[in-house]
Structures are given as C-alpha cells and as structure tokens.
Design a protein around this motif. Structure first.
Motif, short mmCIF file in Angstrom:
data_model
loop_
_atom_site.label_atom_id
_atom_site.label_comp_id
_atom_site.label_asym_id
_atom_site.label_seq_id
_atom_site.Cartn_x
_atom_site.Cartn_y
_atom_site.Cartn_z
N HIS A 23 -2.76 0.83 -2.35
CA HIS A 23 -3.57 -0.09 -1.55
C HIS A 23 -3.39 -1.53 -2.05
O HIS A 23 -3.23 -2.46 -1.26
N ALA A 24 -3.39 -1.72 -3.36
CA ALA A 24 -3.19 -3.05 -3.93
C ALA A 24 -1.79 -3.57 -3.60
O ALA A 24 -1.62 -4.76 -3.28
N LEU A 25 -0.80 -2.69 -3.66
CA LEU A 25 0.57 -3.09 -3.33
C LEU A 25 0.69 -3.52 -1.87
O LEU A 25 1.35 -4.50 -1.55
N VAL A 26 0.02 -2.80 -0.98
CA VAL A 26 0.03 -3.16 0.45
C VAL A 26 -0.59 -4.54 0.64
O VAL A 26 -0.05 -5.38 1.36
N GLN A 27 -1.71 -4.79 -0.02
CA GLN A 27 -2.36 -6.10 0.10
C GLN A 27 -1.46 -7.21 -0.42
O GLN A 27 -1.36 -8.28 0.19
N LEU A 28 -0.80 -6.97 -1.55
CA LEU A 28 0.11 -7.98 -2.09
C LEU A 28 1.27 -8.24 -1.14
O LEU A 28 1.68 -9.39 -0.96
#
Length: 104
Positions: A23-28
């Motif tokens: 999820h954090a990677l998608v946001q980045l």
C-alpha cells in the motif's frame, strides 16, 4: 480460467493488496507520477502522455489484482488455499474479462 488458477493467484493478490508495504509503495508510485507530471514543461506533450499511460497501466494492474482477490473470495474452497500451486494453463485466455465466468 480454472478454479485452481483463481485460488493461487487470487490468494496471492489478496495478500498483496492487504500488505501495508505494498500500500505504501502504491502511494509512493502515485505521488511520483503526479510529481513527474507537474514537472513537465508545457511543450512536453508526449512526455505527459507517456507518464499518464504509465500511471494508468499500474492502475489497471491494481484493478486486475482486485478482481482476482474478489474471485478468490467467491470460491468456496478458498479456505484450503495453502495447498494450491499456480501452474499456467497454456490455452488459458489472459484477458481481464476472462478471470472467472462461473464455469470450469
């Protein structure tokens, strides 16, 4: 697409979509795409089109993963997913709309 493939890929997608690091990677990635778009010059139309297409491609990947996760949940045998191993079907149609048509 057969149930075994849906169980294997759907279980993986369900775990992936529920993972906080993913999820954090998608946001980045989304933030980077927006930043790259904002840094283009007015005359860089082709660059903006390229960046937008890259962003859309990733969004389509995420939707595909969500469809596999939903199909996984729809199968009654998903509780026994630990024994399923993905083996590609050589005649399988990889198009998104073919994920699960309710037939074996």
């Amino acid at each position: 697409m057969n149930d075994e493939t849906i169980l294997a890929l759907g279980g993986f997608c369900k775990e992936l979509l529920g993972d906080s690091a993913f999820h954090a990677l998608v946001q980045l990635h989304e933030q980077q795409c927006a930043s790259d778009l904002m840094r283009t010059q007015p005359h860089e139309t082709k660059r903006r089109e390229y960046l937008y297409a890259a962003f859309q491609g990733f969004q389509e990947f995420r939707v595909l993963a969500e469809k596999f996760a939903e199909a996984f949940d729809a199968l009654p045998q998903h509780q026994d997913q630990s024994t399923v191993v993905y083996t590609p079907d050589p005649i399988d149609d990889p198009r998104v709309h073919d994920i699960y048509d309710g037939q074996n």
